[in-house]
Design a protein around this motif. Structure first.
Motif, PDB file in Angstrom:
ATOM      1  N   GLY A 101       0.823  -1.083   0.003  1.00  0.00           N
ATOM      2  CA  GLY A 101       0.014  -0.098   0.106  1.00  0.00           C
ATOM      3  C   GLY A 101       0.857   1.223   0.107  1.00  0.00           C
ATOM      4  O   GLY A 101       1.768   1.282  -0.752  1.00  0.00           O
ATOM      5  N   ASP A 102       0.447   2.224   0.852  1.00  0.00           N
ATOM      6  CA  ASP A 102       1.260   3.590   0.972  1.00  0.00           C
ATOM      7  C   ASP A 102       1.099   4.108   2.275  1.00  0.00           C
ATOM      8  O   ASP A 102       0.333   3.934   3.259  1.00  0.00           O
ATOM      9  N   THR A 103       2.172   5.083   2.473  1.00  0.00           N
ATOM     10  CA  THR A 103       2.076   6.045   3.682  1.00  0.00           C
ATOM     11  C   THR A 103       1.813   7.183   3.166  1.00  0.00           C
ATOM     12  O   THR A 103       2.208   7.857   2.139  1.00  0.00           O
ATOM     13  N   GLN A 104       0.409   7.987   3.412  1.00  0.00           N
ATOM     14  CA  GLN A 104       0.178   9.190   3.122  1.00  0.00           C
ATOM     15  C   GLN A 104       0.283  10.158   4.016  1.00  0.00           C
ATOM     16  O   GLN A 104       0.280   9.983   5.396  1.00  0.00           O
ATOM     17  N   ALA A 105       1.209  11.232   3.860  1.00  0.00           N
ATOM     18  CA  ALA A 105       1.547  12.140   4.633  1.00  0.00           C
ATOM     19  C   ALA A 105       1.521  13.516   3.842  1.00  0.00           C
ATOM     20  O   ALA A 105       0.931  13.689   2.806  1.00  0.00           O
ATOM     21  N   THR A 106       2.219  14.679   4.598  1.00  0.00           N
ATOM     22  CA  THR A 106       2.129  15.852   3.929  1.00  0.00           C
ATOM     23  C   THR A 106       3.791  16.347   4.095  1.00  0.00           C
ATOM     24  O   THR A 106       4.523  15.855   4.983  1.00  0.00           O
ATOM     25  N   ALA A 107       4.020  16.607   2.596  1.00  0.00           N
ATOM     26  CA  ALA A 107       5.547  17.006   2.527  1.00  0.00           C
ATOM     27  C   ALA A 107       5.613  18.378   2.047  1.00  0.00           C
ATOM     28  O   ALA A 107       4.449  19.073   2.051  1.00  0.00           O
ATOM     29  N   PHE A 108       6.675  19.317   1.942  1.00  0.00           N
ATOM     30  CA  PHE A 108       6.910  20.457   1.750  1.00  0.00           C
ATOM     31  C   PHE A 108       7.898  20.768   0.657  1.00  0.00           C
ATOM     32  O   PHE A 108       8.859  19.750   0.516  1.00  0.00           O
ATOM     33  N   THR A 109       7.550  21.776  -0.034  1.00  0.00           N
ATOM     34  CA  THR A 109       8.110  22.155  -1.392  1.00  0.00           C
ATOM     35  C   THR A 109       9.312  22.695  -0.861  1.00  0.00           C
ATOM     36  O   THR A 109       9.332  23.123   0.351  1.00  0.00           O
ATOM     37  N   PRO A 110      10.405  23.072  -1.892  1.00  0.00           N
ATOM     38  CA  PRO A 110      11.685  23.995  -1.210  1.00  0.00           C
ATOM     39  C   PRO A 110      11.000  25.313  -0.631  1.00  0.00           C
ATOM     40  O   PRO A 110      11.595  25.838   0.268  1.00  0.00           O
ATOM     41  N   GLY A 111       9.723  25.802  -1.255  1.00  0.00           N
ATOM     42  CA  GLY A 111       9.349  27.181  -0.848  1.00  0.00           C
ATOM     43  C   GLY A 111       8.522  27.032   0.433  1.00  0.00           C
ATOM     44  O   GLY A 111       8.002  27.883   0.850  1.00  0.00           O
ATOM     45  N   GLY A 112       8.285  25.821   0.964  1.00  0.00           N
ATOM     46  CA  GLY A 112       7.376  25.766   2.042  1.00  0.00           C
ATOM     47  C   GLY A 112       5.752  25.290   1.886  1.00  0.00           C
ATOM     48  O   GLY A 112       5.336  25.114   2.788  1.00  0.00           O
ATOM     49  N   ALA A 113       5.472  25.032   0.693  1.00  0.00           N
ATOM     50  CA  ALA A 113       4.246  24.929   0.439  1.00  0.00           C
ATOM     51  C   ALA A 113       3.844  23.063   0.755  1.00  0.00           C
ATOM     52  O   ALA A 113       4.690  22.494   0.182  1.00  0.00           O
ATOM     53  N   SER A 138      11.447   9.506   1.778  1.00  0.00           N
ATOM     54  CA  SER A 138      11.680  10.737   1.555  1.00  0.00           C
ATOM     55  C   SER A 138      11.755  10.740  -0.100  1.00  0.00           C
ATOM     56  O   SER A 138      12.243   9.683  -0.806  1.00  0.00           O
ATOM     57  N   THR A 139      11.372  12.135  -0.586  1.00  0.00           N
ATOM     58  CA  THR A 139      11.661  12.173  -2.053  1.00  0.00           C
ATOM     59  C   THR A 139      11.648  13.792  -2.178  1.00  0.00           C
ATOM     60  O   THR A 139      11.162  14.445  -1.500  1.00  0.00           O
ATOM     61  N   ALA A 140      12.186  14.092  -3.495  1.00  0.00           N
ATOM     62  CA  ALA A 140      12.221  15.488  -3.808  1.00  0.00           C
ATOM     63  C   ALA A 140      10.873  15.961  -4.463  1.00  0.00           C
ATOM     64  O   ALA A 140      10.629  15.251  -5.297  1.00  0.00           O
ATOM     65  N   LEU A 141      10.523  17.162  -4.234  1.00  0.00           N
ATOM     66  CA  LEU A 141       9.365  17.808  -4.744  1.00  0.00           C
ATOM     67  C   LEU A 141       9.717  19.151  -5.461  1.00  0.00           C
ATOM     68  O   LEU A 141      10.561  19.824  -4.815  1.00  0.00           O
ATOM     69  N   ASP A 142       9.104  19.207  -6.667  1.00  0.00           N
ATOM     70  CA  ASP A 142       9.196  20.998  -6.941  1.00  0.00           C
ATOM     71  C   ASP A 142       7.942  21.686  -6.452  1.00  0.00           C
ATOM     72  O   ASP A 142       7.148  21.431  -5.640  1.00  0.00           O
ATOM     73  N   GLU A 143       8.016  22.860  -6.835  1.00  0.00           N
ATOM     74  CA  GLU A 143       6.980  23.853  -6.538  1.00  0.00           C
ATOM     75  C   GLU A 143       5.745  23.634  -6.863  1.00  0.00           C
ATOM     76  O   GLU A 143       4.532  24.139  -6.153  1.00  0.00           O
ATOM     77  N   ASP A 144       5.294  22.500  -7.742  1.00  0.00           N
ATOM     78  CA  ASP A 144       4.051  22.413  -7.880  1.00  0.00           C
ATOM     79  C   ASP A 144       3.689  20.766  -7.402  1.00  0.00           C
ATOM     80  O   ASP A 144       2.740  20.163  -7.926  1.00  0.00           O
ATOM     81  N   CYS A 145       4.312  20.450  -6.459  1.00  0.00           N
ATOM     82  CA  CYS A 145       4.177  19.314  -5.565  1.00  0.00           C
ATOM     83  C   CYS A 145       4.118  17.983  -6.466  1.00  0.00           C
ATOM     84  O   CYS A 145       3.674  16.885  -6.187  1.00  0.00           O
ATOM     85  N   GLN A 146       5.040  18.078  -7.721  1.00  0.00           N
ATOM     86  CA  GLN A 146       5.344  16.948  -8.349  1.00  0.00           C
ATOM     87  C   GLN A 146       6.818  16.368  -8.265  1.00  0.00           C
ATOM     88  O   GLN A 146       7.735  17.301  -7.577  1.00  0.00           O
TER      89      GLN A 146
END
Length: 178
Positions: A101-113, A138-146
């Motif tokens: 399955g998956d772990t559902q969480a909230t991550a943050f963009t480099p700008g803090g969104a 962990s994973t890296a996100l861009d400012e569009d949460c992608q």
């Protein structure tokens, strides 16, 4: 053999071959399904804590097909609250591909969104003491949460969850008086 006879023989041979059933194509070669790890078919409902950090607590509900773990973090002297003020949950399904399955969480963009994220997660061990989960942590996100096109690759890690409440930390006592 006369030319008429040879056509009749060839025609009969062709008719006989056309009447033979064609062999069905071979099924595609696929990897065998991952079985459930031993013990994971049993009910996994209950309370857990993280083996390396007892402040992280997990409340599991299991309906026989799906295990849902709500994650909280205890902060002294407060009661358990969702981790970092965000909701974190783990949902695993018993499937032909394993307990996944998956772990559902909230991550943050480099700008803090804030961005909702789903990290792949699987149970690799279930026993009387608890669960061992393997997940992307962990994973890296861009400012569009992608997922970012540059940056570190996703990191997989095993996490051990132990049944029940953690043992109380030893009391350091009071400092000696002079």
């Amino acid at each position: 053999m006369s030319p008429n006879r040879s056509w009749i023989v060839l025609g009969g041979l062709a008719s006989a071959l056309a009447g033979c059933a064609a062999r069905p194509p071979a099924p595609p070669v696929t990897a065998p399904p991952l079985p459930l790890p031993p013990g994971c078919e049993q009910n996994q409902a209950g309370t857990y804590h993280h083996a390396d950090n007892g402040a992280f607590r997990y409340l599991g509900e299991d309906d026989g097909g799906t295990l849902s773990l709500a994650v909280t973090r205890v902060r002294e002297p407060a009661e358990p609250v969702p981790d970092a003020g965000t909701t974190v949950s783990i949902v695993l399904h018993r499937t032909a591909e394993g307990f996944v399955g998956d772990t559902q969480a909230t991550a943050f963009t480099p700008g803090g969104a804030p961005c909702p994220v789903h990290f792949p997660t699987q149970a690799v061990r279930c026993d009387a003491q608890g669960l061992t989960l393997r997940a992307v942590t962990s994973t890296a996100l861009d400012e569009d949460c992608q997922p970012a096109t540059q940056g570190p690759a996703p990191v997989w890690k095993e996490q051990r969850l132990l049944r029940g409440e953690p043992a109380p930390a030893p009391d350091a006592g009071t400092p000696p008086t002079p």
